[in-house]
Scaffold this active site. Structure first.
Site, PDB file in Angstrom:
ATOM      1  N   LYS A  94       0.842  -1.213   0.000  1.00 47.78           N
ATOM      2  CA  LYS A  94       0.000   0.000   0.000  1.00 47.78           C
ATOM      3  C   LYS A  94       0.872   1.257   0.000  1.00 47.78           C
ATOM      4  O   LYS A  94       0.706   2.143  -0.836  1.00 47.78           O
ATOM      5  CB  LYS A  94      -0.928   0.012   1.232  1.00 47.78           C
ATOM      6  CG  LYS A  94      -1.873  -1.173   1.301  1.00 47.78           C
ATOM      7  CD  LYS A  94      -2.805  -1.092   2.488  1.00 47.78           C
ATOM      8  CE  LYS A  94      -2.111  -1.241   3.826  1.00 47.78           C
ATOM      9  NZ  LYS A  94      -1.520  -2.575   4.081  1.00 47.78           N
ATOM     10  N   ARG A 170     -10.288  -0.062   8.642  1.00 42.77           N
ATOM     11  CA  ARG A 170      -9.706  -1.379   8.864  1.00 42.77           C
ATOM     12  C   ARG A 170     -10.671  -2.294   9.598  1.00 42.77           C
ATOM     13  O   ARG A 170     -10.325  -3.408   9.970  1.00 42.77           O
ATOM     14  CB  ARG A 170      -8.450  -1.218   9.713  1.00 42.77           C
ATOM     15  CG  ARG A 170      -7.169  -1.476   8.954  1.00 42.77           C
ATOM     16  CD  ARG A 170      -6.047  -1.351   9.949  1.00 42.77           C
ATOM     17  NE  ARG A 170      -4.823  -1.886   9.467  1.00 42.77           N
ATOM     18  CZ  ARG A 170      -3.889  -1.172   8.855  1.00 42.77           C
ATOM     19  NH1 ARG A 170      -4.099   0.100   8.601  1.00 42.77           N
ATOM     20  NH2 ARG A 170      -2.765  -1.734   8.515  1.00 42.77           N
ATOM     21  N   ARG A 205      11.575  -5.582   5.281  1.00 40.42           N
ATOM     22  CA  ARG A 205      11.318  -4.139   5.084  1.00 40.42           C
ATOM     23  C   ARG A 205      12.217  -3.281   5.978  1.00 40.42           C
ATOM     24  O   ARG A 205      12.454  -3.583   7.141  1.00 40.42           O
ATOM     25  CB  ARG A 205       9.857  -3.825   5.416  1.00 40.42           C
ATOM     26  CG  ARG A 205       9.580  -2.340   5.441  1.00 40.42           C
ATOM     27  CD  ARG A 205       8.139  -1.981   5.456  1.00 40.42           C
ATOM     28  NE  ARG A 205       7.330  -2.752   6.367  1.00 40.42           N
ATOM     29  CZ  ARG A 205       6.010  -2.787   6.330  1.00 40.42           C
ATOM     30  NH1 ARG A 205       5.364  -2.101   5.416  1.00 40.42           N
ATOM     31  NH2 ARG A 205       5.328  -3.506   7.190  1.00 40.42           N
ATOM     32  N   ARG A 234      10.748  -1.890  11.239  1.00 36.73           N
ATOM     33  CA  ARG A 234       9.592  -1.449  12.038  1.00 36.73           C
ATOM     34  C   ARG A 234       9.407  -2.414  13.197  1.00 36.73           C
ATOM     35  O   ARG A 234       9.550  -3.612  13.016  1.00 36.73           O
ATOM     36  CB  ARG A 234       8.331  -1.449  11.154  1.00 36.73           C
ATOM     37  CG  ARG A 234       7.996  -0.064  10.652  1.00 36.73           C
ATOM     38  CD  ARG A 234       6.897  -0.036   9.665  1.00 36.73           C
ATOM     39  NE  ARG A 234       5.692  -0.788  10.015  1.00 36.73           N
ATOM     40  CZ  ARG A 234       4.592  -0.750   9.288  1.00 36.73           C
ATOM     41  NH1 ARG A 234       4.542  -0.012   8.190  1.00 36.73           N
ATOM     42  NH2 ARG A 234       3.537  -1.448   9.638  1.00 36.73           N
ATOM     43  N   ARG A 245      -1.052  -9.608  12.596  1.00 34.99           N
ATOM     44  CA  ARG A 245      -1.667  -8.514  11.812  1.00 34.99           C
ATOM     45  C   ARG A 245      -2.435  -9.063  10.621  1.00 34.99           C
ATOM     46  O   ARG A 245      -3.535  -8.586  10.293  1.00 34.99           O
ATOM     47  CB  ARG A 245      -0.568  -7.549  11.322  1.00 34.99           C
ATOM     48  CG  ARG A 245      -0.073  -6.622  12.417  1.00 34.99           C
ATOM     49  CD  ARG A 245       1.310  -6.076  12.128  1.00 34.99           C
ATOM     50  NE  ARG A 245       1.406  -5.330  10.892  1.00 34.99           N
ATOM     51  CZ  ARG A 245       2.554  -5.080  10.255  1.00 34.99           C
ATOM     52  NH1 ARG A 245       3.698  -5.528  10.740  1.00 34.99           N
ATOM     53  NH2 ARG A 245       2.553  -4.384   9.145  1.00 34.99           N
TER      54      ARG A 245
HETATM   55  P1  AP5 Z   1       4.701  -1.468   1.942  1.00 33.31           P
HETATM   56  O1  AP5 Z   1       4.461  -0.634   0.760  1.00 33.31           O
HETATM   57  O2  AP5 Z   1       5.325  -0.838   3.144  1.00 33.31           O
HETATM   58  O3  AP5 Z   1       3.391  -2.266   2.333  1.00 33.31           O
HETATM   59  P2  AP5 Z   1       2.117  -1.783   3.148  1.00 33.31           P
HETATM   60  O4  AP5 Z   1       0.950  -2.492   2.550  1.00 33.31           O
HETATM   61  O5  AP5 Z   1       2.069  -0.302   3.229  1.00 33.31           O
HETATM   62  O6  AP5 Z   1       2.468  -2.456   4.507  1.00 33.31           O
HETATM   63  P3  AP5 Z   1       2.262  -1.994   6.000  1.00 33.31           P
HETATM   64  O7  AP5 Z   1       2.922  -3.037   6.838  1.00 33.31           O
HETATM   65  O8  AP5 Z   1       2.678  -0.582   6.213  1.00 33.31           O
HETATM   66  O9  AP5 Z   1       0.747  -2.123   6.116  1.00 33.31           O
HETATM   67  P4  AP5 Z   1       0.001  -2.264   7.413  1.00 33.31           P
HETATM   68  O10 AP5 Z   1      -1.368  -2.107   6.910  1.00 33.31           O
HETATM   69  O11 AP5 Z   1       0.255  -3.497   8.183  1.00 33.31           O
HETATM   70  O12 AP5 Z   1       0.624  -1.145   8.322  1.00 33.31           O
HETATM   71  P5  AP5 Z   1       0.225   0.362   8.606  1.00 33.31           P
HETATM   72  O13 AP5 Z   1       1.475   1.138   8.597  1.00 33.31           O
HETATM   73  O14 AP5 Z   1      -0.896   0.825   7.807  1.00 33.31           O
HETATM   74  O15 AP5 Z   1       5.593  -2.698   1.464  1.00 33.31           O
HETATM   75  C1  AP5 Z   1       6.028  -3.684   2.370  1.00 33.31           C
HETATM   76  C2  AP5 Z   1       7.401  -4.219   1.910  1.00 33.31           C
HETATM   77  O16 AP5 Z   1       7.243  -4.889   0.663  1.00 33.31           O
HETATM   78  C3  AP5 Z   1       8.403  -3.110   1.659  1.00 33.31           C
HETATM   79  O17 AP5 Z   1       9.665  -3.524   2.074  1.00 33.31           O
HETATM   80  C4  AP5 Z   1       8.376  -2.893   0.157  1.00 33.31           C
HETATM   81  O18 AP5 Z   1       9.606  -2.449  -0.320  1.00 33.31           O
HETATM   82  C5  AP5 Z   1       8.036  -4.279  -0.364  1.00 33.31           C
HETATM   83  N1  AP5 Z   1       7.197  -4.236  -1.564  1.00 33.31           N
HETATM   84  C6  AP5 Z   1       6.164  -3.387  -1.820  1.00 33.31           C
HETATM   85  N2  AP5 Z   1       5.636  -3.634  -3.036  1.00 33.31           N
HETATM   86  C7  AP5 Z   1       6.334  -4.677  -3.547  1.00 33.31           C
HETATM   87  C8  AP5 Z   1       6.266  -5.408  -4.781  1.00 33.31           C
HETATM   88  N3  AP5 Z   1       5.360  -5.118  -5.723  1.00 33.31           N
HETATM   89  N4  AP5 Z   1       7.134  -6.427  -4.968  1.00 33.31           N
HETATM   90  C9  AP5 Z   1       8.054  -6.737  -4.026  1.00 33.31           C
HETATM   91  N5  AP5 Z   1       8.189  -6.081  -2.847  1.00 33.31           N
HETATM   92  C10 AP5 Z   1       7.335  -5.062  -2.618  1.00 33.31           C
HETATM   93  O19 AP5 Z   1      -0.300   0.223  10.105  1.00 33.31           O
HETATM   94  C11 AP5 Z   1       0.563  -0.122  11.166  1.00 33.31           C
HETATM   95  C12 AP5 Z   1      -0.208  -0.311  12.444  1.00 33.31           C
HETATM   96  O20 AP5 Z   1      -0.929   0.898  12.767  1.00 33.31           O
HETATM   97  C13 AP5 Z   1      -1.273  -1.378  12.415  1.00 33.31           C
HETATM   98  O21 AP5 Z   1      -0.764  -2.655  12.673  1.00 33.31           O
HETATM   99  C14 AP5 Z   1      -2.218  -0.876  13.532  1.00 33.31           C
HETATM  100  O22 AP5 Z   1      -1.701  -1.191  14.786  1.00 33.31           O
HETATM  101  C15 AP5 Z   1      -2.194   0.604  13.355  1.00 33.31           C
HETATM  102  N6  AP5 Z   1      -3.272   1.063  12.458  1.00 33.31           N
HETATM  103  C16 AP5 Z   1      -3.128   1.595  11.225  1.00 33.31           C
HETATM  104  N7  AP5 Z   1      -4.335   1.909  10.698  1.00 33.31           N
HETATM  105  C17 AP5 Z   1      -5.262   1.578  11.621  1.00 33.31           C
HETATM  106  C18 AP5 Z   1      -6.700   1.633  11.639  1.00 33.31           C
HETATM  107  N8  AP5 Z   1      -7.406   2.105  10.617  1.00 33.31           N
HETATM  108  N9  AP5 Z   1      -7.336   1.177  12.749  1.00 33.31           N
HETATM  109  C19 AP5 Z   1      -6.641   0.688  13.805  1.00 33.31           C
HETATM  110  N10 AP5 Z   1      -5.270   0.595  13.837  1.00 33.31           N
HETATM  111  C20 AP5 Z   1      -4.596   1.039  12.751  1.00 33.31           C
END
Ligand code: AP5
Length: 539
Positions: A94, A170, A205, A234, A245
């Protein structure tokens, strides 16, 4: 002579735009009756339901009616900004895709993960509360996140540039919070990546604390040794936390999808990021074009302010109806308009728990009374509905009645001839929906299997001397509380030479046919006894 505002409608908008907005909301109006006699009741129709199509004709009597009613027409010149949600399991990409989307479309990126991490790093009260949940791989409580998101969405930049919401909603409750505030995206993008890949992506990552850029030790290594030296993992990226997760994501994903089913676009995220982005780019460009068309369509305004205020909330959700329905075959754009319209209505009804539904849509290509009837349009409509519910994880049985009668007299309504074969051979997408989530069947009690979640009956109809209702009744009895949706049913009794059908059990048959409620109704209006020109529509 027409007033300036109306003549501009005649000379430009109707010709250039395929859409025409309704005169006003239909919310306060009685349900249209399928047996409406067009010409005599035409002038008695509440004008707010009437939509003129052929206003390109200078001698159109409706134009003068509109004139008498004091309507004026305004045309929006700017396009509303795009609103996008991106969703997917942890590490589905994402954040990576959001960087590219922002570069290309200039949307305001709102990532709940980033907002929360910023709060954590400043040591704010919210950050301290959020930290323990995040580090444990749990969701942060809704009230914290929702307040943050809605506050950010209300900023001027998000309103003017459009927004890209990443990581929110979410949970079902979060999705409902946005719905209640009438905050809805144009597109809901879901990145689809297999579990084992996700875990590897998280574990590898690394973040650059200076630029915020996301790297992966093997997939996207840092450009220089200097950057590499400052990269950090992270805290929630350990294998164990990622699994937790992922589990939480799966538990919630289905419920959220039901809110956005009609605008959901699933994208294969297990490809190089450029390829993933190419798909997203074309999707968003298309959505932008559609928005542009809608906002440049005519926006009629009533003189009576109170009336328009009253209607404004439902008008916000109302899309104009395509013009040029006399152009046959209908363009793909027009067909898609109706497929989407029917789909939204059907989904709303099913989500409301309604179980006996019917769709009646009478555009020329779906009107068996006209010589331009196209079975393909009916099939496409059915496919859109079936696949959309299948995407929600429902097992849908699409049913076409079998041949009726016996021996040499066996036959089926012309409109349905060959339908089942066509359905069997249609392209049901790359995901193998047919045979898993979509099955093709016939009409009758023994077509109802335990695993079926809902049934779509394609134009069930009586034929002379043969009544489909008994089979339908047996089927709906067997289906119990599962939704049964009739698409363009024709359940009126047809007189047979023996006269049997008109008399025996007629009341019961009519009562049964009436037990299905309209979730979608659309018909064109013509002068009595003609099918041209189109004078308006009831929707
Ligand atoms: P990346 O682009 O970072 O993936 P992402 O989908 O953004 O992953 P996140 O782990 O950030 O998503 P998440 O939803 O778990 O965490 P968030 O920060 O939103 O890519 C991941 C890796 O893959 C990278 O190394 C990248 O280089 C690689 N990659 C990307 N695309 C690729 C491809 N095409 N091919 C190969 N490699 C690739 O949330 C974190 C925490 O915040 C949650 O766990 C929760 O505790 C809290 N939180 C956030 N939002 C809410 C909500 N709405 N409600 C409650 N809690 C929340």
């Amino acid at each position: 002579m027409l007033p300036a505002s109306l003549s501009s409608l005649h000379s430009t908008n109707v010709r250039t735009s395929p859409y025409l907005s309704p005169l006003s909301s239909s919310s306060s109006l009685p349900s249209p009756s399928p047996s409406l006699s067009l010409a005599p009741s035409f002038s008695h129709l509440h004008h707010r339901r009437l939509v003129s199509f052929n206003t390109v004709r200078g001698n159109n009597p409706l134009a003068t009616k509109a004139e008498r009613r004091g309507l004026s027409v305004t045309c929006a010149s700017t396009c509303e900004p795009l609103k996008v949600m991106i969703s997917g399991a942890p590490a589905s990409g994402k954040g990576t895709q959001c960087e590219l989307i922002v570069q290309k479309f200039g949307l305001v990126h709102i990532s709940t993960g980033d907002l929360l991490r910023a709060e954590v790093s400043t040591g704010s009260e919210i950050g301290n509360k959020a930290k323990e949940f995040m580090n444990a791989g749990q969701l942060v409580p809704d009230e914290i996140v929702t307040a943050m998101v809605t506050a950010r969405l209300s900023h001027e930049d998000a309103k003017t540039k459009g927004w890209l919401l990443d990581g929110y909603p979410r949970s079902f409750a979060q999705a409902q919070s946005l719905e209640n505030l009438k905050i809805r995206p144009d597109v809901y993008v879901v990145l689809d990546v297999p579990d084992e890949i996700l875990i590897d992506r998280c574990v590898g990552r690394r973040l650059d604390p200076e630029t915020g850029k996301i790297y992966h030790l093997t997939n996207f290594p840092p450009e220089t040794e200097e950057i590499k030296a400052r990269l950090v993992p992270r805290p929630d990226d350990t294998e164990e936390k990622v699994k937790s997760r992922l589990e939480i994501y799966k538990q919630n994903a289905k419920a959220i999808l039901s809110t956005y089913a009609n605008i959901t676009k699933k994208i294969d995220g297990n490809r190089p990021k450029e390829m993933v982005f190419a798909d997203i780019e074309s999707l968003l460009s298309q959505a932008k074009r559609e928005k542009m068309k809608k906002t440049t369509a005519v926006k009629p305004v009533h003189e009576h302010k109170s009336q328009s205020n009253q209607a404004s909330s439902s008008q916000d959700n109302w899309k104009g109806i395509p013009t040029r329905l006399n152009n046959i075959p209908h363009s793909r754009e027009i067909r898609n308009y109706f497929y989407d319209d029917v789909l939204q209505a059907t989904q709303r009804a099913v989500n409301d728990g309604r179980t006996r539904l019917k769709v009646e849509i009478n555009i020329p290509e779906l009107n068996p009374e006209m010589d331009v009837y196209r079975i393909g349009t009916l099939m496409e409509l059915v496919r859109v509905i079936a696949l959309s519910f299948a995407d929600d994880g429902k097992r849908v049985k699409v049913c076409v009645q079998g041949s009726m009668g016996e021996g040499a007299l066996a036959g089926m309504p012309l409109q349905l001839a060959g339908t089942r074969r066509i359905l069997e051979f249609m392209d049901w997408g790359d995901y193998g929906a047919k045979g898993t989530f979509v099955e093709i069947g016939s009409i009758g009690a023994n077509e109802v299997d335990e695993q079926d979640d809902m049934f779509i009956l394609v134009a069930p109809q009586n034929a002379v001397g043969n009544c489909i209702i008994d089979d339908m009744k047996a089927m709906t009895d067997a289906a119990g509380t599962r939704p049964v949706i009739l698409i363009n049913p024709r359940l009126k009794d047809l007189p047979g030479s023996s006269g049997i059908m008109q008399t025996m059990g007629r009341d019961k048959r009519l009562e049964y046919a009436a037990s299905f409620e309209n979730c979608y109704f659309f018909r064109l209006l013509y002068y009595a006894g003609t099918q041209y020109p189109i004078m308006g529509a009831l929707r």
